[in-house]
Scaffold this motif. Structure first.
Motif, PDB file in Angstrom:
ATOM      1  N   ILE A  81       0.837  -1.204   0.000  1.00 48.68           N
ATOM      2  CA  ILE A  81       0.000   0.000   0.000  1.00 48.68           C
ATOM      3  C   ILE A  81       0.870   1.251   0.000  1.00 48.68           C
ATOM      4  CG2 ILE A  81      -1.733   1.299   1.279  1.00 48.68           C
ATOM      5  CD1 ILE A  81      -2.707  -1.423   2.405  1.00 48.68           C
ATOM      6  N   MET A  82       1.935   1.260   0.798  1.00 51.64           N
ATOM      7  CA  MET A  82       2.780   2.447   0.902  1.00 51.64           C
ATOM      8  C   MET A  82       3.632   2.653  -0.346  1.00 51.64           C
ATOM      9  SD  MET A  82       3.929   2.119   4.908  1.00 51.64           S
ATOM     10  CE  MET A  82       4.917   3.613   4.953  1.00 51.64           C
ATOM     11  N   ILE A  83       4.068   1.585  -0.976  1.00 47.65           N
ATOM     12  CA  ILE A  83       4.900   1.699  -2.177  1.00 47.65           C
ATOM     13  C   ILE A  83       4.060   2.097  -3.391  1.00 47.65           C
ATOM     14  CG2 ILE A  83       6.273   0.376  -3.842  1.00 47.65           C
ATOM     15  CD1 ILE A  83       7.279  -1.283  -1.391  1.00 47.65           C
ATOM     16  N   ASN A  84       2.926   1.432  -3.554  1.00 47.28           N
ATOM     17  CA  ASN A  84       2.132   1.632  -4.767  1.00 47.28           C
ATOM     18  C   ASN A  84       1.044   2.686  -4.631  1.00 47.28           C
ATOM     19  OD1 ASN A  84       3.298  -0.625  -6.459  1.00 47.28           O
ATOM     20  ND2 ASN A  84       2.625  -1.789  -4.666  1.00 47.28           N
ATOM     21  N   GLY A  85       0.665   2.996  -3.397  1.00 43.62           N
ATOM     22  CA  GLY A  85      -0.407   3.955  -3.173  1.00 43.62           C
ATOM     23  C   GLY A  85      -1.773   3.307  -3.217  1.00 43.62           C
ATOM     24  N   TYR A  86      -2.722   3.931  -2.567  1.00 44.72           N
ATOM     25  CA  TYR A  86      -4.062   3.350  -2.476  1.00 44.72           C
ATOM     26  C   TYR A  86      -4.868   3.546  -3.749  1.00 44.72           C
ATOM     27  CZ  TYR A  86      -4.660   8.172  -0.813  1.00 44.72           C
ATOM     28  OH  TYR A  86      -4.613   9.532  -0.679  1.00 44.72           O
ATOM     29  N   TYR A  87      -4.463   4.457  -4.634  1.00 43.46           N
ATOM     30  CA  TYR A  87      -5.169   4.645  -5.899  1.00 43.46           C
ATOM     31  C   TYR A  87      -4.771   3.600  -6.946  1.00 43.46           C
ATOM     32  CZ  TYR A  87      -7.199   9.239  -4.836  1.00 43.46           C
ATOM     33  OH  TYR A  87      -7.929  10.260  -4.317  1.00 43.46           O
ATOM     34  N   SER A  88      -3.602   2.994  -6.778  1.00 41.45           N
ATOM     35  CA  SER A  88      -3.097   2.071  -7.789  1.00 41.45           C
ATOM     36  C   SER A  88      -3.880   0.764  -7.781  1.00 41.45           C
ATOM     37  CB  SER A  88      -1.615   1.768  -7.535  1.00 41.45           C
ATOM     38  OG  SER A  88      -1.477   0.953  -6.381  1.00 41.45           O
ATOM     39  N   GLU A  89      -3.833   0.069  -8.900  1.00 47.17           N
ATOM     40  CA  GLU A  89      -4.515  -1.222  -8.988  1.00 47.17           C
ATOM     41  C   GLU A  89      -3.938  -2.213  -7.976  1.00 47.17           C
ATOM     42  OE1 GLU A  89      -5.408  -4.774 -12.281  1.00 47.17           O
ATOM     43  OE2 GLU A  89      -4.493  -2.878 -12.901  1.00 47.17           O
ATOM     44  N   ARG A  90      -2.608  -2.221  -7.865  1.00 41.67           N
ATOM     45  CA  ARG A  90      -1.973  -3.169  -6.952  1.00 41.67           C
ATOM     46  C   ARG A  90      -2.258  -2.810  -5.490  1.00 41.67           C
ATOM     47  NH1 ARG A  90       1.685  -7.226  -7.516  1.00 41.67           N
ATOM     48  NH2 ARG A  90       3.008  -7.701  -5.723  1.00 41.67           N
ATOM     49  N   GLY A  91      -2.091  -1.528  -5.157  1.00 42.01           N
ATOM     50  CA  GLY A  91      -2.390  -1.110  -3.793  1.00 42.01           C
ATOM     51  C   GLY A  91      -3.836  -1.396  -3.427  1.00 42.01           C
ATOM     52  N   GLY A  92      -4.745  -1.108  -4.354  1.00 43.70           N
ATOM     53  CA  GLY A  92      -6.160  -1.372  -4.108  1.00 43.70           C
ATOM     54  C   GLY A  92      -6.450  -2.850  -3.920  1.00 43.70           C
ATOM     55  N   ALA A  93      -5.740  -3.707  -4.659  1.00 45.34           N
ATOM     56  CA  ALA A  93      -5.949  -5.151  -4.539  1.00 45.34           C
ATOM     57  C   ALA A  93      -5.556  -5.646  -3.146  1.00 45.34           C
ATOM     58  CB  ALA A  93      -5.149  -5.883  -5.606  1.00 45.34           C
ATOM     59  N   PHE A  94      -4.476  -5.101  -2.606  1.00 42.44           N
ATOM     60  CA  PHE A  94      -4.051  -5.532  -1.276  1.00 42.44           C
ATOM     61  C   PHE A  94      -4.956  -4.968  -0.185  1.00 42.44           C
ATOM     62  CE2 PHE A  94      -0.318  -6.946  -3.491  1.00 42.44           C
ATOM     63  CZ  PHE A  94       0.097  -8.040  -2.748  1.00 42.44           C
ATOM     64  N   ILE A  95      -5.539  -3.798  -0.397  1.00 41.84           N
ATOM     65  CA  ILE A  95      -6.527  -3.283   0.557  1.00 41.84           C
ATOM     66  C   ILE A  95      -7.763  -4.178   0.543  1.00 41.84           C
ATOM     67  CG2 ILE A  95      -8.104  -1.379   1.069  1.00 41.84           C
ATOM     68  CD1 ILE A  95      -5.941   0.540   0.047  1.00 41.84           C
ATOM     69  N   LYS A  96      -8.203  -4.592  -0.644  1.00 39.85           N
ATOM     70  CA  LYS A  96      -9.352  -5.490  -0.736  1.00 39.85           C
ATOM     71  C   LYS A  96      -9.058  -6.830  -0.058  1.00 39.85           C
ATOM     72  CE  LYS A  96     -11.336  -3.581  -4.990  1.00 39.85           C
ATOM     73  NZ  LYS A  96     -11.633  -3.818  -6.438  1.00 39.85           N
ATOM     74  N   ARG A  97      -7.822  -7.306  -0.228  1.00 40.09           N
ATOM     75  CA  ARG A  97      -7.449  -8.570   0.420  1.00 40.09           C
ATOM     76  C   ARG A  97      -7.502  -8.419   1.934  1.00 40.09           C
ATOM     77  NH1 ARG A  97      -7.364 -13.834  -1.245  1.00 40.09           N
ATOM     78  NH2 ARG A  97      -5.742 -15.031  -0.211  1.00 40.09           N
ATOM     79  N   MET A  98      -6.977  -7.303   2.426  1.00 34.82           N
ATOM     80  CA  MET A  98      -6.999  -7.038   3.859  1.00 34.82           C
ATOM     81  C   MET A  98      -8.446  -6.951   4.367  1.00 34.82           C
ATOM     82  SD  MET A  98      -5.159  -3.894   5.876  1.00 34.82           S
ATOM     83  CE  MET A  98      -5.802  -2.679   4.690  1.00 34.82           C
ATOM     84  N   ASN A  99      -9.303  -6.278   3.616  1.00 34.33           N
ATOM     85  CA  ASN A  99     -10.708  -6.171   4.016  1.00 34.33           C
ATOM     86  C   ASN A  99     -11.372  -7.545   4.066  1.00 34.33           C
ATOM     87  OD1 ASN A  99     -10.531  -3.398   4.194  1.00 34.33           O
ATOM     88  ND2 ASN A  99     -11.441  -3.003   2.189  1.00 34.33           N
ATOM     89  N   ARG A 100     -11.009  -8.384   3.106  1.00 32.42           N
ATOM     90  CA  ARG A 100     -11.616  -9.719   3.076  1.00 32.42           C
ATOM     91  C   ARG A 100     -11.172 -10.534   4.291  1.00 32.42           C
ATOM     92  NH1 ARG A 100     -11.518 -14.163  -1.923  1.00 32.42           N
ATOM     93  NH2 ARG A 100     -13.430 -15.244  -1.266  1.00 32.42           N
ATOM     94  N   MET A 101      -9.907 -10.411   4.670  1.00 34.38           N
ATOM     95  CA  MET A 101      -9.423 -11.119   5.856  1.00 34.38           C
ATOM     96  C   MET A 101     -10.109 -10.606   7.112  1.00 34.38           C
ATOM     97  SD  MET A 101      -5.335 -11.746   5.279  1.00 34.38           S
ATOM     98  CE  MET A 101      -4.915 -10.039   4.943  1.00 34.38           C
ATOM     99  N   HIS A 102     -10.166  -9.282   7.243  1.00 39.30           N
ATOM    100  CA  HIS A 102     -10.790  -8.702   8.429  1.00 39.30           C
ATOM    101  C   HIS A 102     -12.282  -9.023   8.492  1.00 39.30           C
ATOM    102  CE1 HIS A 102      -7.434  -5.425   8.673  1.00 39.30           C
ATOM    103  NE2 HIS A 102      -7.079  -6.547   9.260  1.00 39.30           N
ATOM    104  N   GLY A 103     -12.909  -9.169   7.327  1.00 37.49           N
ATOM    105  CA  GLY A 103     -14.343  -9.421   7.289  1.00 37.49           C
ATOM    106  C   GLY A 103     -14.749 -10.759   7.878  1.00 37.49           C
TER     107      GLY A 103
END
Length: 290
Positions: A81-103
């Motif tokens: 997230i910090m390297i690619n940013g939250y707007y990037s496709e890759r950063g967004g994919a890892f945020i979604k993965r994190m949300n899925r785990m937390h969910g």
């Protein structure tokens, strides 16, 4: 030297909100790569001091049964997230993965909010105390805006509207929630031993424990049920870090971003994709349902 001055001037001229992704990248991977990692490690311990967070982590068994994998996966998500940013496709994919785990778990909004705050304020405190320079106001505000934006994408509610308000909220939450529990001790001890294993053979862990405790404040130590280090031990540890800071001021700085590669994650020796991140039980469950 000219290159370094250019980096610092760029940080100073950027807007801390609109350009927070760029500022956080420069601060984390060019200016303070070692310090940022150490600060985020210490931030982990602060979350363990909240009984509800510690109880969940202890119940999943991730920190006791697969500590290194849990550490690596957490590091990977934060770095992506910090390297690619939250707007990037890759950063967004890892945020979604994190949300899925937390969910998969029942986590309160306040616990999410407190954890988010540690990513902002622990690095600021560490770097201002032990870094080779103090952070610019732009950098502090950029960390707030960056992680607030990530928090919004995590669907965290009621993020305080200013840097100062969020810091005060975080401090108040610590005062209200920090407590010692058996779960807190178990997850903290596993993480402490893992961090010591990065630097020392097991035979020296016990001797080195006071140095780890010297990096923690008294409320955190009490929540972990760790002994208060002697004033002399704290002075020695802090003096060593300040000597390092003085040397860093004199030495040539990194010309290229110090980003972590997959070779630095022992539990992912052949690299990783976003689907490889997360507890094995959840990864198996998701594969079966795919």
């Amino acid at each position: 030297m000219k290159k370094r001055m250019n980096v610092q001037k760029e940080i100073e001229r950027l807007d801390p909100k609109a350009d927070c992704q760029r500022i956080v990248f420069l601060t984390s991977y060019l200016e303070f790569p070692w310090d940022m990692t150490r600060a985020l490690e210490l931030a982990l311990f602060r979350t363990f001091a909240v009984p509800s967070i510690a109880a969940l982590l202890d119940r999943t068994g991730e920190f006791s049964n697969d500590t290194l994998r849990r550490y690596d996966d957490t590091s990977i998500i934060i770095n992506e997230i910090m390297i690619n940013g939250y707007y990037s496709e890759r950063g967004g994919a890892f945020i979604k993965r994190m949300n899925r785990m937390h969910g998969q778990y029942d986590i309160s909004n306040d616990d999410f909010l407190y954890t988010l705050s540690t990513f902002i304020y622990e690095p600021i405190r560490w770097i201002n105390k032990f870094g080779w320079r103090t952070l610019y106001r732009n950098e502090c505000l950029a960390l707030y805006h960056f992680w607030s934006a990530v928090g919004e994408r995590m669907r965290i509610q009621d993020i305080p509207p200013t840097y100062e308000a969020f810091e005060q909220w975080s401090l108040d939450y610590e005062n209200k929630m920090f407590a010692n529990t058996e779960a807190t001790q178990r997850v903290a001890n596993c993480t402490r031993d893992l961090l010591l294993s990065f630097y020392l053979p097991k035979s020296l862990w016990k001797t080195a424990e006071p140095a780890v405790y010297a990096l923690m404040d008294e409320p955190l130590l009490k929540a972990m049920n760790y002994p208060l280090p002697s004033p002399a031990t704290r002075r020695r540890v802090e003096a060593a870090l300040r000597v390092r800071a003085k040397l860093m001021r004199l030495l040539p700085k990194h010309k290229n971003p110090q980003v972590m590669t997959f070779q630095q994650f022992p539990t992912h020796p052949d690299g990783y994709t976003v689907e490889d991140i997360g507890p094995k039980s959840l990864r198996d469950k998701w594969r079966q349902s795919a």
